[in-house]
Design an enzyme around this catalytic site. Sequence first.
Site, PDB file in Angstrom:
ATOM      1  N   TYR A   1       0.817  -1.224   0.000  1.00  0.00           N
ATOM      2  CA  TYR A   1       0.000   0.000   0.000  1.00  0.00           C
ATOM      3  C   TYR A   1       0.846   1.268   0.000  1.00  0.00           C
ATOM      4  O   TYR A   1       0.750   2.088   0.911  1.00  0.00           O
ATOM      5  CB  TYR A   1      -0.929   0.010   1.227  1.00  0.00           C
ATOM      6  CG  TYR A   1      -1.991  -1.053   1.180  1.00  0.00           C
ATOM      7  CD1 TYR A   1      -3.226  -0.794   0.591  1.00  0.00           C
ATOM      8  CD2 TYR A   1      -1.755  -2.310   1.713  1.00  0.00           C
ATOM      9  CE1 TYR A   1      -4.197  -1.773   0.529  1.00  0.00           C
ATOM     10  CE2 TYR A   1      -2.729  -3.293   1.652  1.00  0.00           C
ATOM     11  CZ  TYR A   1      -3.946  -3.017   1.064  1.00  0.00           C
ATOM     12  OH  TYR A   1      -4.887  -3.998   1.011  1.00  0.00           O
TER      13      TYR A   1
ATOM     14  N   TYR B   1     -11.679  -8.142   7.527  1.00  0.00           N
ATOM     15  CA  TYR B   1     -10.575  -8.124   6.557  1.00  0.00           C
ATOM     16  C   TYR B   1     -10.278  -9.570   6.168  1.00  0.00           C
ATOM     17  O   TYR B   1     -10.073 -10.418   7.035  1.00  0.00           O
ATOM     18  CB  TYR B   1      -9.308  -7.471   7.120  1.00  0.00           C
ATOM     19  CG  TYR B   1      -8.182  -7.531   6.116  1.00  0.00           C
ATOM     20  CD1 TYR B   1      -8.130  -6.621   5.056  1.00  0.00           C
ATOM     21  CD2 TYR B   1      -7.223  -8.539   6.171  1.00  0.00           C
ATOM     22  CE1 TYR B   1      -7.140  -6.711   4.095  1.00  0.00           C
ATOM     23  CE2 TYR B   1      -6.226  -8.628   5.207  1.00  0.00           C
ATOM     24  CZ  TYR B   1      -6.187  -7.715   4.174  1.00  0.00           C
ATOM     25  OH  TYR B   1      -5.209  -7.818   3.218  1.00  0.00           O
TER      26      TYR B   1
ATOM     27  N   ASP C   1     -12.556 -17.544   9.105  1.00  0.00           N
ATOM     28  CA  ASP C   1     -11.243 -17.094   8.653  1.00  0.00           C
ATOM     29  C   ASP C   1     -10.365 -16.924   9.897  1.00  0.00           C
ATOM     30  O   ASP C   1     -10.409 -15.896  10.563  1.00  0.00           O
ATOM     31  CB  ASP C   1     -11.382 -15.787   7.877  1.00  0.00           C
ATOM     32  CG  ASP C   1     -10.035 -15.266   7.379  1.00  0.00           C
ATOM     33  OD1 ASP C   1      -8.995 -15.830   7.775  1.00  0.00           O
ATOM     34  OD2 ASP C   1     -10.029 -14.293   6.607  1.00  0.00           O
TER      35      ASP C   1
ATOM     36  N   LYS D   1      -0.854 -17.024   7.981  1.00  0.00           N
ATOM     37  CA  LYS D   1       0.006 -16.266   8.893  1.00  0.00           C
ATOM     38  C   LYS D   1       0.914 -17.117   9.788  1.00  0.00           C
ATOM     39  O   LYS D   1       2.012 -17.449   9.380  1.00  0.00           O
ATOM     40  CB  LYS D   1      -0.843 -15.277   9.694  1.00  0.00           C
ATOM     41  CG  LYS D   1      -1.362 -14.141   8.796  1.00  0.00           C
ATOM     42  CD  LYS D   1      -1.846 -12.924   9.547  1.00  0.00           C
ATOM     43  CE  LYS D   1      -1.912 -11.715   8.645  1.00  0.00           C
ATOM     44  NZ  LYS D   1      -3.225 -11.446   8.041  1.00  0.00           N
TER      45      LYS D   1
HETATM   46  C1  LIG Z   1      -3.823 -11.401   6.727  1.00  0.00           C
HETATM   47  C2  LIG Z   1      -5.186 -11.941   6.567  1.00  0.00           C
HETATM   48  C3  LIG Z   1      -5.635 -12.446   5.337  1.00  0.00           C
HETATM   49  C4  LIG Z   1      -4.810 -12.396   4.076  1.00  0.00           C
HETATM   50  O1  LIG Z   1      -3.646 -13.138   4.154  1.00  0.00           O
HETATM   51  P1  LIG Z   1      -2.436 -12.870   3.128  1.00  0.00           P
HETATM   52  O2  LIG Z   1      -1.450 -13.931   3.441  1.00  0.00           O
HETATM   53  O3  LIG Z   1      -1.947 -11.489   3.399  1.00  0.00           O
HETATM   54  O4  LIG Z   1      -3.003 -12.985   1.747  1.00  0.00           O
HETATM   55  C5  LIG Z   1      -6.908 -12.985   5.291  1.00  0.00           C
HETATM   56  N1  LIG Z   1      -7.690 -13.017   6.380  1.00  0.00           N
HETATM   57  C6  LIG Z   1      -7.302 -12.539   7.571  1.00  0.00           C
HETATM   58  C7  LIG Z   1      -8.199 -12.638   8.748  1.00  0.00           C
HETATM   59  C8  LIG Z   1      -6.032 -11.964   7.703  1.00  0.00           C
HETATM   60  O5  LIG Z   1      -5.659 -11.456   8.885  1.00  0.00           O
END
Ligand SMILES: *Cc1c(COP(=O)(O)O)cnc(C)c1O
Length: 440
Positions: free
Chosen positions: A19, A147, A248, A277
């Site tokens: 960004y 997100y 997620d 992550k």
């Molecule tokens: C960081 C994140 C993503 C995206 O992961 P990337 O490896 O950056 O593509 C998706 N969902 C959540 C909850 C996240 O914190």
Amino acid sequence: MNSNYIDFEFDRQHIWHPYTSMTEALPVFGVSSASGCELTLNDGRVLIDGTSSWWACVHGYSQPKILQAMEKQLQQVSHVMFGGITHRPAVELARKLVEMTCPRLTKVFFADSGSVAVEVAMKMALQYWQGRQQPGKQQILTIKHGYHGDTFAAMSVCDPEGGMHTMFGDAVTPRLFAPAPHYGFTQPLTDSERDKITQIFAEHHQQLAAIILEPIMQGAGAMNFYPPAYLQLIRQLCDQFDVLLIADEIATGFGRTGKLFACEHAEVEPDIMCLGKALTGGHISLAATLCSDEVANGISASPAGVFMHGPTFMGNPLACAAANASLSLLADTDWQAQVDAIEAHLQQHLAPARKLAAVKDVRVLGAVGVIELHQAVNTAKLQQAFVELGVWIRPFGHVIYIMPPYIISQTQLTTLTDAMLKVTEMLSIAPMAPGSFCHG
Ligand SMILES: *Cc1c(COP(=O)(O)O)cnc(C)c1O
């Protein structure tokens, strides 16, 4: 030439950072090495890390056991295609993931990043309903302030206001958004909240393939915690109205909120779960999407007959080896005690921020400490202030937060929380104009 030399000018002119603008570059700091909870800058300064590099390095940087596992894997095979081929690191990792997640999740799809894991989860949900002869169920519901990543489908379920919807307009698939749950892990669910979300399910279930949300903690969109009762209600509505639940857990997974997976706070089992992550302890990119037998069988009964996804670097052995080592470490260390100790420390040491003028709220859950401000921050300027205080903390939006590695010492943690208080005090005395948009 000094091996720590970095050509910042070349960086500024030719390299995108997350960004950022190519005409008005923001300052970047050069890192020459990192180990444990410390980043060493190329000018020799050492910073205590409060970010775990976007929440991934839960065991700290250059973790010896993870490095060893990766070195060993390098000697065997660093990459091989996954079409028509399998290997031990992938089988071992899938077994670990199936065992450590809830009983419902039995099938594993390896992806290369969190965003891709989210794309995969959404495609699974759509194909599932095709296989169940309900092709009308193709819409996705989510909650505001979420997100889920930066690719197109992931972007479509990010917060519609703070996110990128407005910029890409019609290119982003319109989704259904429910209000964000009320703030506060311990706050009870209100009747009106309950009614509102129930009404959305009742009205739209015939079009709804799935709801996707971040369980308990909304990360990059808000840094909010919400009550387990909300997640329980969502599960109940999903069952009642035949909608899949996609959790997620890319940010929350592997202990960050004080449970191995945040869904456990509510004792809820999702139908599909995204992980990323911290999966490799932050040592290399890898993500995974898990689903239930029911979802897998539905997909297999869909017109395609197969699940329509398969990245080039799927199941990369080097990344799987890192993940296996990271998950073994989690199993062998008392991460729960580490996270609980961080939580207690943050509760105590961030509390004084509550009475500062700039502060709207202070909240802590597990190894996440958040100071929410009344005003949006200037990331670049605060970043500089934090580096001068010897810490790596990257505020965004309205929040100054830390999510340190679980192995952090009390002394290091105090350095981080003192720096957070100092910067917040400074902002309370001399408010600062917000800067340009900055990624967390
Ligand atoms: C960081 C994140 C993503 C995206 O992961 P990337 O490896 O950056 O593509 C998706 N969902 C959540 C909850 C996240 O914190």
